[in-house]
Design an enzyme around this catalytic site. Sequence first.
Site, PDB file in Angstrom:
ATOM      1  N   LEU A   1       0.975  -1.186  -0.039  1.00 54.35           N
ATOM      2  CA  LEU A   1       0.046   0.043   0.217  1.00 54.35           C
ATOM      3  C   LEU A   1       0.895   1.098   0.017  1.00 54.35           C
ATOM      4  O   LEU A   1       1.825   1.571   1.039  1.00 54.35           O
ATOM      5  CB  LEU A   1      -0.797  -0.019   1.414  1.00 54.35           C
ATOM      6  CG  LEU A   1      -1.917   0.915   1.217  1.00 54.35           C
ATOM      7  CD1 LEU A   1      -2.765   0.926   0.143  1.00 54.35           C
ATOM      8  CD2 LEU A   1      -2.421   1.085   2.651  1.00 54.35           C
ATOM      9  N   ASP A   2       0.646   2.147  -1.001  1.00 51.42           N
ATOM     10  CA  ASP A   2       1.214   3.555  -1.019  1.00 51.42           C
ATOM     11  C   ASP A   2       2.738   3.282  -1.109  1.00 51.42           C
ATOM     12  O   ASP A   2       3.474   4.373  -0.762  1.00 51.42           O
ATOM     13  CB  ASP A   2       0.709   4.371   0.125  1.00 51.42           C
ATOM     14  CG  ASP A   2      -0.672   4.427   0.244  1.00 51.42           C
ATOM     15  OD1 ASP A   2      -1.150   4.679  -0.958  1.00 51.42           O
ATOM     16  OD2 ASP A   2      -1.108   4.853   1.387  1.00 51.42           O
ATOM     17  N   GLN A   3       3.412   2.261  -1.513  1.00 55.71           N
ATOM     18  CA  GLN A   3       4.692   2.065  -1.861  1.00 55.71           C
ATOM     19  C   GLN A   3       5.298   1.864  -3.293  1.00 55.71           C
ATOM     20  O   GLN A   3       6.385   2.023  -3.301  1.00 55.71           O
ATOM     21  CB  GLN A   3       5.379   0.546  -0.958  1.00 55.71           C
ATOM     22  CG  GLN A   3       4.612   0.694   0.517  1.00 55.71           C
ATOM     23  CD  GLN A   3       5.693   1.767   1.412  1.00 55.71           C
ATOM     24  OE1 GLN A   3       6.618   1.780   1.089  1.00 55.71           O
ATOM     25  NE2 GLN A   3       4.889   2.541   1.934  1.00 55.71           N
TER      26      GLN A   3
END
Lengths: 282, 282, 282, 282
Positions: D223-225
């Site tokens: 997530l969000d990486q």
Amino acid sequence: EDQGRLVLSCPNQPGIVAEVTRFLYEREADIIQIEQHMDEHFFLRVVFQCDQFERRIEEIRQQFAPIAESYEMQWRMVSAARKHRLAIFVSKEGHCLQDLLWRFQTGELEAEISMVISNHADLKPLVEPYGIPYYHVPVTKETREEAARIHMELLEPAKIDTIILARYMQIIPSWMTQRYRHQIINIHHSFLPAFAGAKPYHRAYERGVKMIGATAHYVTEELDQGPIIEQDVKRVDHRYSVEDLKRIGRDIERIVLARAVRWHIQDQVMVDGNRTIVFSGI
Amino acid sequence: EDQGRLVLSCPNQPGIVAEVTRFLYEREADIIQIEQHMDEHFFLRVVFQCDQFERRIEEIRQQFAPIAESYEMQWRMVSAARKHRLAIFVSKEGHCLQDLLWRFQTGELEAEISMVISNHADLKPLVEPYGIPYYHVPVTKETREEAARIHMELLEPAKIDTIILARYMQIIPSWMTQRYRHQIINIHHSFLPAFAGAKPYHRAYERGVKMIGATAHYVTEELDQGPIIEQDVKRVDHRYSVEDLKRIGRDIERIVLARAVRWHIQDQVMVDGNRTIVFSGI
Amino acid sequence: EDQGRLVLSCPNQPGIVAEVTRFLYEREADIIQIEQHMDEHFFLRVVFQCDQFERRIEEIRQQFAPIAESYEMQWRMVSAARKHRLAIFVSKEGHCLQDLLWRFQTGELEAEISMVISNHADLKPLVEPYGIPYYHVPVTKETREEAARIHMELLEPAKIDTIILARYMQIIPSWMTQRYRHQIINIHHSFLPAFAGAKPYHRAYERGVKMIGATAHYVTEELDQGPIIEQDVKRVDHRYSVEDLKRIGRDIERIVLARAVRWHIQDQVMVDGNRTIVFSGI
Amino acid sequence: EDQGRLVLSCPNQPGIVAEVTRFLYEREADIIQIEQHMDEHFFLRVVFQCDQFERRIEEIRQQFAPIAESYEMQWRMVSAARKHRLAIFVSKEGHCLQDLLWRFQTGELEAEISMVISNHADLKPLVEPYGIPYYHVPVTKETREEAARIHMELLEPAKIDTIILARYMQIIPSWMTQRYRHQIINIHHSFLPAFAGAKPYHRAYERGVKMIGATAHYVTEELDQGPIIEQDVKRVDHRYSVEDLKRIGRDIERIVLARAVRWHIQDQVMVDGNRTIVFSGI
């Protein structure tokens, strides 16, 4: 270093990139960076790695000359190791000079600062610790031409490549701007073309702009009209006095000037009419 | 809502803040926000909470009048609940209009958009879904005065507070700018005072600036010379064509205009000569 | 100077502004600037002009004390003429120190730099020309506590108000951060909370962020978690190496730190939980 | 159009640029733009003009294949005329969707928006006027996998190239992120890596940051990486409430997302580990 740079411009024509890159490849020059720009003209900058480049540079230049001629190129091929020789002109405000000296001292600015020239004696103490000659050449409206001739007697024997006007508040005679065409960089303390000329911070205050800026540009015959190399701005509001604008402006000015000088001495700036192309402007 | 706003300006004099805050305190009006600015004049904006303010507003205004007179104040006291009535003028470019309509629809822009007026029919389909009247009033150089009179016949009965020129590419007659003094907001597609007048993106391209911008300002008699409310910029470089500048400019224009409109309708903008004071410009 | 500053915070309650401004008015203190902020608490900063303020300050403080008590205020009233006494801590990187010294020298930074403390000898030559004492206190993981005690023996007799960690790459023991609560300012070379801790530029490079930044904050027990005073960023892209990020970062760091120090010494910064209120942050 | 694009990456090796440009030259393909990047790998993007390119594209691809193989290139050669097929995923917040639709309608965004998929029915009215199918696929924690399968049944027959998560507040299963590797773009409402995960504006408020931002990135399993395509920020201060941050954030989000989508569909973005190279990111 074995690094070289080729920068060129010419009329648009197919095959230039192929021709240039093939030329370099055949001389075992590995391309590290290539950047091109095309509008009505074509502009190219290539950085390459080439064994013993400094020794071979003349030979390679001669081999490139016929290609350059066939494409009607304006070009130069230089060694990245060669350091630009700079003369910095100042008046009384020291922040840009101080900043350049500091970047020079820390190795960030890879150039040779050959001399500082000023119409005032004020900034001599700032320069002295660096062992750089400081020439005090007073200028009045009447002696402008004479002063410029004295400047030339200092600049020419020192083989100065580039003149930096680091808040030098005097006009350069047009014969001198022509002699150093696209080799004189001025920092103007406004976001040009807004507030060209005198007292830009006062005028910015009076006009009530919500951002102030600074502009580094090549000096041409017309005051503050030369090709812009770099600009930056900072948000302000009604609370900022003229003094605040000056204070904040100093930080913008020195950073904008430092960037312009950096790009100029690394052959990243090409002039296209009254516009500049700044390759890899980072 | 029980929220009120008092905005005032007057000659500098000691004790104004004390007097005003005491006045409000005695009327059980709690100060939520107070901002002041002082140069040659004094400027104050107070937001306060006050039970049944809308009912009591006339009474409180009358009580404040003697204080205002003694300090020679220009002032107004308004209810925060009262919505500004806007007329939006457009030509053919729809991005600013579309943006304002969208902010209006989502409730971000707390105003009433009473009408859209245009010298072209093009943007009618954009406005229709909102149920806002769209008046097509053609304008030529010759009919400018007549068109303005038609405009007035639309604006006056609708009790329009503020006119937004959302890329309305026509000149407003000076009698109309005087009638709506500091109530007409224009978005100009350059970082003023640079590139006032026509075709700013073309001129920015030709001048080779490294940033482009937009300016929201009050319209006065002189073209693009009125008090600036808000400006913003975006970095560009030699790779940007005029078309790119226009495209990127649209995003700056609509955001700058939206901010200026927001601040104006919340009584955050005060005019100080040809400068603006923007209180709480967030 | 006859200028004073009153900064205070207290629980929200009606009438505070009225009370404070009346108090000042009755003492013939003219309000030059007033700024307030309200969330769960109330924060106020007043700058005022008052004849012979330095002579009368104790008396006025005593008169204000009962008001302060009734509103449960945390407050201080100071003379604007009084200069903060700073200690600057550095390691080997000199750009922030150099910048502060230069601003101090030109009078832009109105404070007294009482000493520079470092765990290395490297930057001594930078400081010496200014006649400011430079104390070399080596620190290892094992000697951190002992070093801090030596620091205290230097700081306390010199009555240091504020400690600036100008790229001092050592951890401050928590008893010392408590002793100088909200009086130690650190510059961290990232846009916090991103890249707290070591090697932020390397990590920014690896994460591929499109902007890098710097953060000035008060030092608390937890590393890089204290209240943020100021931040700024600069756009970067894939072409920037870690070295480029460091180079560009230096310019952000020194400007961000200089702003934070300026605002702190002018009593413009108030701490609200783990947030800061920066009044007139210009 | 007769314009083509070649994008490739491969291990570093001398002569690549020469080889590629010679190949194009021999096929009478004029280079319009060439950009290269080199770190551990080599990345190249060439835009060229070539008569009847769409007709000849298969033939030229086959001729290039052996070169590509010898340099171990990952590459694609496409016609600039071919429009990307997009699916936009949304939840309840409409500002990014509305912005993309508007850019699509005005021709600024040269792609085909094939469908909008949402876990809510709210934004259907926004999409309907454009004649674009709107599929309402409710999602709960339990039905995430099933929903994704329904999504795939919509996406696959429509030959979707790229999925835009325009504030779609649901997690994408990792098998789907792998299926659309570097083809799913998300807009996250913070300056990553700061405030990854939920409620970034609340956390930005609590942390007291002085700038807020938004990040467009490719979606990967974590997530969000994923690799960041674009970011931007806006200065805020203590006066901004969480609601203000959200309001201001919307303007950043939609502009950052629009830029990322534009660059992606013009084949300007290449992924280099967890970093992106954005060629001609203007």
